[in-house]
Design an enzyme around this catalytic site. Structure first.
Site, PDB file in Angstrom:
ATOM      1  N   ARG A 171     -25.462 -22.808  38.373  1.00 46.82           N
ATOM      2  CA  ARG A 171     -24.957 -24.030  37.278  1.00 46.82           C
ATOM      3  C   ARG A 171     -25.700 -25.202  38.172  1.00 46.82           C
ATOM      4  NH1 ARG A 171     -19.036 -24.746  37.428  1.00 46.82           N
ATOM      5  NH2 ARG A 171     -18.999 -26.593  38.233  1.00 46.82           N
ATOM      6  N   ARG A 175     -34.921 -29.659  38.687  1.00 47.62           N
ATOM      7  CA  ARG A 175     -35.552 -30.533  37.601  1.00 47.62           C
ATOM      8  C   ARG A 175     -36.824 -31.170  38.381  1.00 47.62           C
ATOM      9  NH1 ARG A 175     -30.905 -34.203  37.036  1.00 47.62           N
ATOM     10  NH2 ARG A 175     -29.590 -32.944  35.581  1.00 47.62           N
ATOM     11  N   ARG A 248     -10.542 -19.032  46.931  1.00 45.46           N
ATOM     12  CA  ARG A 248     -10.735 -19.983  48.012  1.00 45.46           C
ATOM     13  C   ARG A 248      -9.666 -21.301  47.790  1.00 45.46           C
ATOM     14  NH1 ARG A 248     -12.549 -18.782  52.361  1.00 45.46           N
ATOM     15  NH2 ARG A 248     -13.895 -20.704  52.752  1.00 45.46           N
ATOM     16  N   ARG A 279     -17.531 -31.850  51.740  1.00 40.84           N
ATOM     17  CA  ARG A 279     -18.036 -33.132  51.155  1.00 40.84           C
ATOM     18  C   ARG A 279     -16.988 -34.122  51.466  1.00 40.84           C
ATOM     19  NH1 ARG A 279     -17.952 -30.954  44.842  1.00 40.84           N
ATOM     20  NH2 ARG A 279     -15.902 -29.826  45.027  1.00 40.84           N
ATOM     21  N   GLU A 299     -13.161 -32.850  52.471  1.00 42.52           N
ATOM     22  CA  GLU A 299     -12.710 -31.637  51.490  1.00 42.52           C
ATOM     23  C   GLU A 299     -13.088 -30.284  52.617  1.00 42.52           C
ATOM     24  OE1 GLU A 299     -13.754 -31.785  47.203  1.00 42.52           O
ATOM     25  OE2 GLU A 299     -14.112 -29.719  47.266  1.00 42.52           O
ATOM     26  N   TYR A 347     -13.664 -19.929  36.624  1.00 44.05           N
ATOM     27  CA  TYR A 347     -14.149 -21.329  36.896  1.00 44.05           C
ATOM     28  C   TYR A 347     -14.421 -21.697  35.699  1.00 44.05           C
ATOM     29  CZ  TYR A 347     -15.275 -25.380  39.330  1.00 44.05           C
ATOM     30  OH  TYR A 347     -15.545 -26.597  39.729  1.00 44.05           O
ATOM     31  N   ASP A 349     -14.845 -25.316  33.796  1.00 42.05           N
ATOM     32  CA  ASP A 349     -14.771 -26.955  33.761  1.00 42.05           C
ATOM     33  C   ASP A 349     -13.682 -27.441  32.900  1.00 42.05           C
ATOM     34  OD1 ASP A 349     -16.956 -27.358  35.783  1.00 42.05           O
ATOM     35  OD2 ASP A 349     -18.470 -27.029  34.239  1.00 42.05           O
TER      36      ASP A 349
HETATM   37  P1  FAD Z   1      -4.565 -26.424  36.145  1.00 41.54           P
HETATM   38  O1  FAD Z   1      -5.022 -27.806  36.350  1.00 41.54           O
HETATM   39  O2  FAD Z   1      -4.601 -25.706  37.616  1.00 41.54           O
HETATM   40  O3  FAD Z   1      -3.037 -26.291  35.710  1.00 41.54           O
HETATM   41  C1  FAD Z   1      -2.259 -25.290  36.008  1.00 41.54           C
HETATM   42  C2  FAD Z   1      -0.746 -25.902  36.251  1.00 41.54           C
HETATM   43  O4  FAD Z   1       0.071 -24.747  36.285  1.00 41.54           O
HETATM   44  C3  FAD Z   1      -0.777 -26.469  37.634  1.00 41.54           C
HETATM   45  O5  FAD Z   1      -0.203 -27.819  37.518  1.00 41.54           O
HETATM   46  C4  FAD Z   1       0.250 -25.721  38.398  1.00 41.54           C
HETATM   47  O6  FAD Z   1       1.187 -26.423  39.190  1.00 41.54           O
HETATM   48  C5  FAD Z   1       0.951 -25.014  37.352  1.00 41.54           C
HETATM   49  N1  FAD Z   1       1.786 -23.835  37.582  1.00 41.54           N
HETATM   50  C6  FAD Z   1       1.116 -22.616  38.028  1.00 41.54           C
HETATM   51  N2  FAD Z   1       2.091 -21.630  38.200  1.00 41.54           N
HETATM   52  C7  FAD Z   1       3.283 -22.092  37.759  1.00 41.54           C
HETATM   53  C8  FAD Z   1       4.671 -21.717  37.752  1.00 41.54           C
HETATM   54  N3  FAD Z   1       4.929 -20.410  37.972  1.00 41.54           N
HETATM   55  N4  FAD Z   1       5.395 -22.399  37.233  1.00 41.54           N
HETATM   56  C9  FAD Z   1       5.208 -23.665  36.738  1.00 41.54           C
HETATM   57  N5  FAD Z   1       3.998 -24.455  37.075  1.00 41.54           N
HETATM   58  C10 FAD Z   1       3.017 -23.526  37.222  1.00 41.54           C
HETATM   59  N6  FAD Z   1     -14.089 -29.695  36.042  1.00 41.54           N
HETATM   60  C11 FAD Z   1     -14.919 -30.659  35.358  1.00 41.54           C
HETATM   61  O7  FAD Z   1     -15.040 -30.480  34.554  1.00 41.54           O
HETATM   62  N7  FAD Z   1     -15.656 -31.457  36.413  1.00 41.54           N
HETATM   63  C12 FAD Z   1     -15.407 -31.678  37.839  1.00 41.54           C
HETATM   64  O8  FAD Z   1     -15.993 -32.319  38.428  1.00 41.54           O
HETATM   65  C13 FAD Z   1     -14.439 -30.737  38.399  1.00 41.54           C
HETATM   66  N8  FAD Z   1     -14.282 -30.609  39.668  1.00 41.54           N
HETATM   67  C14 FAD Z   1     -13.524 -29.933  40.281  1.00 41.54           C
HETATM   68  C15 FAD Z   1     -13.195 -29.945  41.671  1.00 41.54           C
HETATM   69  C16 FAD Z   1     -12.408 -29.162  42.122  1.00 41.54           C
HETATM   70  C17 FAD Z   1     -12.128 -29.162  43.692  1.00 41.54           C
HETATM   71  C18 FAD Z   1     -11.725 -28.026  41.548  1.00 41.54           C
HETATM   72  C19 FAD Z   1     -10.767 -27.024  42.131  1.00 41.54           C
HETATM   73  C20 FAD Z   1     -11.889 -27.915  40.024  1.00 41.54           C
HETATM   74  C21 FAD Z   1     -12.648 -28.883  39.265  1.00 41.54           C
HETATM   75  N9  FAD Z   1     -12.786 -28.716  38.239  1.00 41.54           N
HETATM   76  C22 FAD Z   1     -13.843 -29.616  37.179  1.00 41.54           C
HETATM   77  C23 FAD Z   1     -12.230 -27.943  37.462  1.00 41.54           C
HETATM   78  C24 FAD Z   1     -10.750 -28.455  36.654  1.00 41.54           C
HETATM   79  O9  FAD Z   1     -10.047 -28.724  37.539  1.00 41.54           O
HETATM   80  C25 FAD Z   1     -10.318 -27.393  35.710  1.00 41.54           C
HETATM   81  O10 FAD Z   1     -11.143 -27.119  34.542  1.00 41.54           O
HETATM   82  C26 FAD Z   1      -9.023 -27.784  34.910  1.00 41.54           C
HETATM   83  O11 FAD Z   1      -8.224 -28.585  35.686  1.00 41.54           O
HETATM   84  C27 FAD Z   1      -8.034 -26.469  34.723  1.00 41.54           C
HETATM   85  O12 FAD Z   1      -6.970 -26.774  33.813  1.00 41.54           O
HETATM   86  P2  FAD Z   1      -5.982 -25.675  33.852  1.00 41.54           P
HETATM   87  O13 FAD Z   1      -4.891 -26.145  32.935  1.00 41.54           O
HETATM   88  O14 FAD Z   1      -6.532 -24.310  33.597  1.00 41.54           O
HETATM   89  O15 FAD Z   1      -5.493 -25.389  35.389  1.00 41.54           O
HETATM   90  N1  UDP Z   2     -24.136 -25.864  46.193  1.00 39.68           N
HETATM   91  C1  UDP Z   2     -25.141 -26.061  47.154  1.00 39.68           C
HETATM   92  N2  UDP Z   2     -25.180 -27.297  47.852  1.00 39.68           N
HETATM   93  C2  UDP Z   2     -24.686 -28.473  47.398  1.00 39.68           C
HETATM   94  C3  UDP Z   2     -23.567 -28.310  46.317  1.00 39.68           C
HETATM   95  C4  UDP Z   2     -23.609 -27.218  46.032  1.00 39.68           C
HETATM   96  O1  UDP Z   2     -25.510 -25.081  47.765  1.00 39.68           O
HETATM   97  O2  UDP Z   2     -24.915 -29.616  48.083  1.00 39.68           O
HETATM   98  C5  UDP Z   2     -23.839 -24.623  45.861  1.00 39.68           C
HETATM   99  C6  UDP Z   2     -22.546 -24.212  46.253  1.00 39.68           C
HETATM  100  O3  UDP Z   2     -22.721 -22.675  46.541  1.00 39.68           O
HETATM  101  C7  UDP Z   2     -21.581 -24.311  45.313  1.00 39.68           C
HETATM  102  C8  UDP Z   2     -22.254 -24.133  44.162  1.00 39.68           C
HETATM  103  O4  UDP Z   2     -23.529 -24.701  44.449  1.00 39.68           O
HETATM  104  O5  UDP Z   2     -20.329 -23.553  45.230  1.00 39.68           O
HETATM  105  C9  UDP Z   2     -21.859 -24.794  42.962  1.00 39.68           C
HETATM  106  O6  UDP Z   2     -21.871 -26.441  43.164  1.00 39.68           O
HETATM  107  P1  UDP Z   2     -20.929 -27.229  42.214  1.00 39.68           P
HETATM  108  O7  UDP Z   2     -21.165 -28.618  42.897  1.00 39.68           O
HETATM  109  O8  UDP Z   2     -21.221 -26.898  40.893  1.00 39.68           O
HETATM  110  O9  UDP Z   2     -19.510 -26.785  42.975  1.00 39.68           O
HETATM  111  P2  UDP Z   2     -17.977 -27.590  42.730  1.00 39.68           P
HETATM  112  O10 UDP Z   2     -18.233 -29.007  42.651  1.00 39.68           O
HETATM  113  O11 UDP Z   2     -17.546 -26.922  41.536  1.00 39.68           O
HETATM  114  O12 UDP Z   2     -17.455 -27.136  43.525  1.00 39.68           O
END
Ligand code: FAD
Ligand code: UDP
Length: 368
Positions: A171, A175, A248, A279, A299, A347, A349
């Site tokens: 992903r 470029r 994780r 980060r 983080e 995973y 977005d």
């Molecule tokens: P969640 O947001 O996890 O919602 C699920 C909810 O269900 C939670 O609130 C949880 O508490 C609740 N739940 C679970 N089990 C129960 C239960 N038994 N009873 C009651 N409630 C429960 N996406 C992007 O597009 N751009 C980004 O930059 C980006 N950055 C990210 C960075 C991180 C560190 C992470 C982890 C994810 C990132 N994502 C990003 C992905 C994004 O977070 C998800 O796509 C989105 O939040 C998923 O929504 P969801 O509703 O599927 O899950």
């Molecule tokens: N990654 C890396 N170096 C960086 C940023 C990302 O090697 O500086 C790799 C790493 O394996 C990561 C993957 O690229 O899990 C995807 O990165 P992304 O930023 O999309 O991950 P997220 O923000 O979803 O954690």
């Protein structure tokens, strides 16, 4: 007759979009959320007048005009463009891998020179990559792999790159232009006022009970609705009958500092192996904040254990096999629809999760 048409477990983007759309079609919904707030991982909290992304940096980006327009119905998006920088032992490189990165690393100027350098750096690596290490070296060569990928990835996933699936870094764009935009998508931004604006608007008029774990009071709540939409962990739903899936987790360390600008960028990746975090996020830069203080979050990736937040699925072949067994159980479960990143063990977005939630509602309520 049940009190509700739908009991929606989880108030993240999947649950909130599903609830909104079902309610808009006249369905009575109740949302349960085990955390003390709605929004799942996109939740923001305000500290010193700064919107803090409590569960890690969230930048909305999409290639879909339909999803962009959908989100813009509920909130206004700012002009944030993600341009993270990588810090390797004090050396600063632009991400994703682009002409700025190549120029800083090797002193090259033209795309042709950069391509020649990467070709040389690939060495003998050829053919279909069998793991992430091979994939990375084929893509960008040894130097970038060693400085910008290996340490970060091994911290993030807790495994050597030679044991990780190649798709994890597919992903990341490569470029041959001087373009530091982390994403290729045409639409990008962060809701003005934070993601809570989006979630609150989606859930407007829909009853929500926070601090309730559905799995702990399953009988009581199951009886309250005709159908359940479950967005939690699939393995937990089935009491880990086939053992836990691997995830994780992350530990966030948030600090308020007495300076107006700590690192000059929203996201700085620490790509060496020794720094224990991957980060540092400086939240005010997500919306061009001018506050006197700043809030930063380090983080730290950690091994997931039961009871922790499951942030990233580890989608290798072994876990995928276990997931398929859970999925077979889910298909037998009557009256329950499973969705979102935890139930799908994917995973996703944010744009993808909105898209699959919209598809799920259409399928569910088609023709009504
Ligand atoms: P969640 O947001 O996890 O919602 C699920 C909810 O269900 C939670 O609130 C949880 O508490 C609740 N739940 C679970 N089990 C129960 C239960 N038994 N009873 C009651 N409630 C429960 N996406 C992007 O597009 N751009 C980004 O930059 C980006 N950055 C990210 C960075 C991180 C560190 C992470 C982890 C994810 C990132 N994502 C990003 C992905 C994004 O977070 C998800 O796509 C989105 O939040 C998923 O929504 P969801 O509703 O599927 O899950
Ligand atoms: N990654 C890396 N170096 C960086 C940023 C990302 O090697 O500086 C790799 C790493 O394996 C990561 C993957 O690229 O899990 C995807 O990165 P992304 O930023 O999309 O991950 P997220 O923000 O979803 O954690």
């Amino acid at each position: 007759m049940s009190a509700y048409d739908y009991l929606i477990v989880g108030s993240g983007l999947f649950g909130a979009v599903f609830a909104h759309e079902a309610a808009a079609r006249g369905k009575k919904c109740l949302v349960l959320e085990k955390r003390e707030h709605t929004g799942g991982n996109v939740y923001c909290e305000e500290i010193e007048g700064i919107l803090v992304h409590r569960y890690g940096a969230h930048i909305f980006h999409t290639g879909s005009r339909k999803i962009w327009e959908y989100v813009n119905r509920f909130c206004e998006m700012n002009r944030f463009t993600n341009m993270p920088v990588a810090n390797f032992k004090g050396e600063i490189y632009n991400m994703p891998f682009n002409m700025n990165t190549f120029s800083k690393l090797w002193g090259v100027v033209t795309p042709e020179e950069a391509k020649a350098k990467i070709e040389e750096q690939r060495g003998a690596a050829r053919g279909e990559p069998r793991n992430l290490e091979e994939q990375a070296i084929r893509l960008v060569g040894e130097d970038i792999y060693r400085k910008l990928i290996k340490g970060y990835t091994e911290k993030q996933w807790g495994k050597p790159c030679s044991e990780l699936p190649a798709f994890i870094i597919k992903r990341l764009p490569v470029r041959y232009t001087y373009d530091n935009n982390y994403f290729n998508d045409p639409y990008q931004g962060i809701p003005i006022g934070g993601y809570n604006v989006l979630i609150d608007r989606l859930l407007e008029g829909i009853p929500v009970r926070c601090g309730v774990d559905y799995l702990e009071e399953r009988q009581k709540y199951r009886a309250m609705a005709d159908r359940v939409v479950y967005t939690g962990q699939l393995d937990a739903y089935f009491d880990y009958a086939y053992g836990p899936l691997e995830y994780r987790s992350l530990r966030f360390e948030t600090e308020c500092l007495d300076t107006d600008n700590y690192q000059g960028v929203a996201v700085m990746n620490y790509t060496d192996r020794e720094t224990p975090y991957t980060r540092i996020i400086e939240h005010k830069h997500f919306d061009f904040g001018t506050q006197e203080k700043t809030v930063i979050t380090r983080e730290y990736p950690v091994k997931w254990e039961k009871g922790m937040e499951a942030y990233y699925p580890v989608n290798d072949a072994a876990n995928q096999g276990v997931y398929e067994r859970y999925r077979a159980l889910a298909e037998q479960e009557t009256g329950v629809l499973f969705g979102g990143r935890l139930a799908a063990y994917k995973y996703y977005d944010m744009d993808k999760v909105i898209e699959v939630a919209l598809e799920a509602v259409s399928k569910e309520l088609e023709g009504e």
